[in-house]
Design an enzyme around this catalytic site. Structure first.
Site, PDB file in Angstrom:
ATOM      1  N   GLU A   1      -4.882  -5.185  10.887  1.00  0.00           N
ATOM      2  CA  GLU A   1      -3.855  -4.173  11.059  1.00  0.00           C
ATOM      3  C   GLU A   1      -4.069  -3.459  12.386  1.00  0.00           C
ATOM      4  O   GLU A   1      -4.906  -2.547  12.472  1.00  0.00           O
ATOM      5  CB  GLU A   1      -3.936  -3.148   9.934  1.00  0.00           C
ATOM      6  CG  GLU A   1      -3.728  -3.729   8.562  1.00  0.00           C
ATOM      7  CD  GLU A   1      -3.156  -2.693   7.594  1.00  0.00           C
ATOM      8  OE1 GLU A   1      -2.114  -2.977   7.035  1.00  0.00           O
ATOM      9  OE2 GLU A   1      -3.741  -1.616   7.448  1.00  0.00           O
TER      10      GLU A   1
ATOM     11  N   GLU B   1      -6.573   4.463   8.236  1.00  0.00           N
ATOM     12  CA  GLU B   1      -6.414   5.902   7.947  1.00  0.00           C
ATOM     13  C   GLU B   1      -7.694   6.476   7.347  1.00  0.00           C
ATOM     14  O   GLU B   1      -8.043   7.630   7.581  1.00  0.00           O
ATOM     15  CB  GLU B   1      -5.203   6.110   7.012  1.00  0.00           C
ATOM     16  CG  GLU B   1      -3.907   5.914   7.782  1.00  0.00           C
ATOM     17  CD  GLU B   1      -2.742   5.449   6.927  1.00  0.00           C
ATOM     18  OE1 GLU B   1      -2.816   5.488   5.691  1.00  0.00           O
ATOM     19  OE2 GLU B   1      -1.738   5.015   7.540  1.00  0.00           O
TER      20      GLU B   1
ATOM     21  N   SER C   1       3.897  -2.276  10.236  1.00  0.00           N
ATOM     22  CA  SER C   1       5.365  -2.272  10.334  1.00  0.00           C
ATOM     23  C   SER C   1       5.998  -3.599   9.932  1.00  0.00           C
ATOM     24  O   SER C   1       6.972  -4.033  10.546  1.00  0.00           O
ATOM     25  CB  SER C   1       5.794  -1.854  11.744  1.00  0.00           C
ATOM     26  OG  SER C   1       5.359  -0.528  12.017  1.00  0.00           O
TER      27      SER C   1
ATOM     28  N   ASN D   1       0.863  -1.183   0.000  1.00  0.00           N
ATOM     29  CA  ASN D   1       0.000   0.000   0.000  1.00  0.00           C
ATOM     30  C   ASN D   1       0.900   1.233   0.000  1.00  0.00           C
ATOM     31  O   ASN D   1       1.507   1.555   1.014  1.00  0.00           O
ATOM     32  CB  ASN D   1      -0.878  -0.039   1.271  1.00  0.00           C
ATOM     33  CG  ASN D   1      -1.690   1.229   1.458  1.00  0.00           C
ATOM     34  OD1 ASN D   1      -1.806   2.047   0.537  1.00  0.00           O
ATOM     35  ND2 ASN D   1      -2.258   1.399   2.647  1.00  0.00           N
ATOM     36  N   TRP D   2       0.968   1.877  -1.171  1.00  0.00           N
ATOM     37  CA  TRP D   2       1.886   3.021  -1.287  1.00  0.00           C
ATOM     38  C   TRP D   2       1.328   4.278  -0.628  1.00  0.00           C
ATOM     39  O   TRP D   2       2.022   5.275  -0.509  1.00  0.00           O
ATOM     40  CB  TRP D   2       2.158   3.331  -2.755  1.00  0.00           C
ATOM     41  CG  TRP D   2       2.888   2.251  -3.506  1.00  0.00           C
ATOM     42  CD1 TRP D   2       3.323   1.042  -3.031  1.00  0.00           C
ATOM     43  CD2 TRP D   2       3.275   2.293  -4.881  1.00  0.00           C
ATOM     44  NE1 TRP D   2       3.944   0.340  -4.020  1.00  0.00           N
ATOM     45  CE2 TRP D   2       3.933   1.072  -5.172  1.00  0.00           C
ATOM     46  CE3 TRP D   2       3.127   3.236  -5.906  1.00  0.00           C
ATOM     47  CZ2 TRP D   2       4.438   0.781  -6.436  1.00  0.00           C
ATOM     48  CZ3 TRP D   2       3.626   2.943  -7.171  1.00  0.00           C
ATOM     49  CH2 TRP D   2       4.279   1.730  -7.427  1.00  0.00           C
ATOM     50  N   LYS D   3       0.055   4.261  -0.273  1.00  0.00           N
ATOM     51  CA  LYS D   3      -0.616   5.441   0.307  1.00  0.00           C
ATOM     52  C   LYS D   3      -0.419   6.651  -0.623  1.00  0.00           C
ATOM     53  O   LYS D   3      -0.374   6.463  -1.832  1.00  0.00           O
ATOM     54  CB  LYS D   3      -0.091   5.709   1.719  1.00  0.00           C
ATOM     55  CG  LYS D   3      -0.140   4.445   2.588  1.00  0.00           C
ATOM     56  CD  LYS D   3       0.086   4.720   4.021  1.00  0.00           C
ATOM     57  CE  LYS D   3       0.140   3.397   4.772  1.00  0.00           C
ATOM     58  NZ  LYS D   3       0.184   3.561   6.205  1.00  0.00           N
TER      59      LYS D   3
ATOM     60  N   GLY E   1       2.872   2.162  10.730  1.00  0.00           N
ATOM     61  CA  GLY E   1       3.795   3.278  10.529  1.00  0.00           C
ATOM     62  C   GLY E   1       4.525   3.702  11.793  1.00  0.00           C
ATOM     63  O   GLY E   1       5.152   4.758  11.820  1.00  0.00           O
TER      64      GLY E   1
ATOM     65  N   HIS F   1      -9.328   0.969   5.339  1.00  0.00           N
ATOM     66  CA  HIS F   1      -8.019   1.138   5.994  1.00  0.00           C
ATOM     67  C   HIS F   1      -8.202   2.055   7.208  1.00  0.00           C
ATOM     68  O   HIS F   1      -9.023   2.972   7.186  1.00  0.00           O
ATOM     69  CB  HIS F   1      -7.029   1.751   4.994  1.00  0.00           C
ATOM     70  CG  HIS F   1      -5.622   1.741   5.491  1.00  0.00           C
ATOM     71  ND1 HIS F   1      -5.151   2.677   6.379  1.00  0.00           N
ATOM     72  CD2 HIS F   1      -4.594   0.882   5.253  1.00  0.00           C
ATOM     73  CE1 HIS F   1      -3.872   2.400   6.658  1.00  0.00           C
ATOM     74  NE2 HIS F   1      -3.524   1.312   5.984  1.00  0.00           N
TER      75      HIS F   1
HETATM   76  C1  PEP Z   1      -0.539   0.076   6.220  1.00  0.00           C
HETATM   77  O1  PEP Z   1      -0.724   1.260   6.151  1.00  0.00           O
HETATM   78  O2  PEP Z   1      -1.366  -0.702   5.711  1.00  0.00           O
HETATM   79  C2  PEP Z   1       0.646  -0.401   6.920  1.00  0.00           C
HETATM   80  C3  PEP Z   1       0.650  -1.612   7.376  1.00  0.00           C
HETATM   81  O3  PEP Z   1       1.684   0.500   7.066  1.00  0.00           O
HETATM   82  P1  PEP Z   1       3.156   0.187   7.648  1.00  0.00           P
HETATM   83  O4  PEP Z   1       3.632  -1.091   7.020  1.00  0.00           O
HETATM   84  O5  PEP Z   1       3.984   1.354   7.233  1.00  0.00           O
HETATM   85  O6  PEP Z   1       3.017   0.063   9.127  1.00  0.00           O
END
Ligand code: PEP
Length: 256
Positions: free
Chosen positions: A170, A100, A216, A11-13, A176, A98
């Site tokens: 998640e 976010e 992460s 997921n590049w966001k 993050g 997600h």
């Molecule tokens: C995500 O946003 O789906 C995610 C898992 O981010 P990160 O790997 O940077 O924690």
């Protein structure tokens, strides 16, 4: 134990211009374009979908995903993107709910359910995110949160529809932040979530359902997490922005 092919999604966001996207996709094609032990999905921002789609046209093993969609089929929704628009670009997967989007854009379980239907209606495979916040974990409420998100967002599908869905657990406190759940912690939640799906859809469906871990994930921790019996892949944020680390995660995901 039922076999479930691992699925690793990046997921590049809101990262990567089209020029930057071209560079990383070129490298990913060289490194993992023929890797077949896991399903691989990359989810660029909307603006890069078209160019990445073209680059992946002859690449069987890296699929294109989007990060969001609107629940309506079309209409006066300024700034939004429909399932059919994604499908026409050969997008195969779409991330829904997600944390976010839940946190910054007010997405609810009800909206998640609507978006899942919209995605399935256009033959897109939803990657549906669930997970508790740090506060909820510390208050020992994670079971209630996970169950509510599943029953509110991912129930009410028929057997064919649910077979198209991938779930991503998640924990919000691990996204993050560099704080990763241990294999054991993540496994506990995945097994619990699978139990809820078994309760709703029955054993055969829950045995087939793929549940990714996200939060992460890095090359160094991918193997420990992905060797857990109920962890069927990873949704990777930060580490998917670098071809070398995403490649290492993909390769480590299948290492024993
Ligand atoms: C995500 O946003 O789906 C995610 C898992 O981010 P990160 O790997 O940077 O924690």
């Amino acid at each position: 134990m039922p076999y479930r092919k691992k699925i690793i999604a990046g997921n590049w966001k809101m990262n990567k211009t089209n020029n930057e996207a071209k560079v990383i996709v070129h490298d990913l094609i060289l490194e993992i374009g023929k890797f077949d032990d896991a399903d691989i999905v990359i989810c660029p921002p909307f603006t890069a979908l078209s160019i990445v789609s073209e680059m992946l046209l002859d690449i069987q093993n890296i699929k294109l995903g989007a990060q969001n969609l609107h629940q309506a089929s079309h209409g006066a929704y300024t700034g939004e993107v429909s399932a059919a628009m994604l499908r026409e670009l050969f997008v195969r997967h779409v991330i829904i709910g997600h944390s976010e989007r839940r946190q910054y854009f007010g997405e609810t379980d009800k909206l998640v359910a609507e978006k899942i239907k919209a995605a399935l209606g256009a033959a897109l495979k939803p990657i549906v995110c669930i997970g508790e916040t740090l506060q909820q974990r510390e208050a020992n409420q994670w079971k209630k949160v996970i169950e509510t998100q599943i029953r509110g967002g991912i129930s009410g599908l028929d057997e064919k529809e649910i077979s198209e869905v991938v779930v991503a657990y998640e924990p919000v406190w691990a996204i993050g932040t560099g704080k990763v759940a241990t294999g054991e912690q993540a496994q506990e939640v995945h097994a619990f979530a699978r139990g809820i799906f078994k309760d709703i859809y029955g054993q055969a469906v829950s045995d087939k359902l793929r549940i990714q871990y996200g939060g992460s994930v890095k090359p160094e921790n991918a193997q420990e997490l992905l060797n857990q019996p109920d962890i069927d892949g990873a949704l990777v944020g930060g580490a998917s922005l670098d071809a070398r680390s995403f490649t290492a995660i993909v390769k480590n995901s299948c290492a024993k």
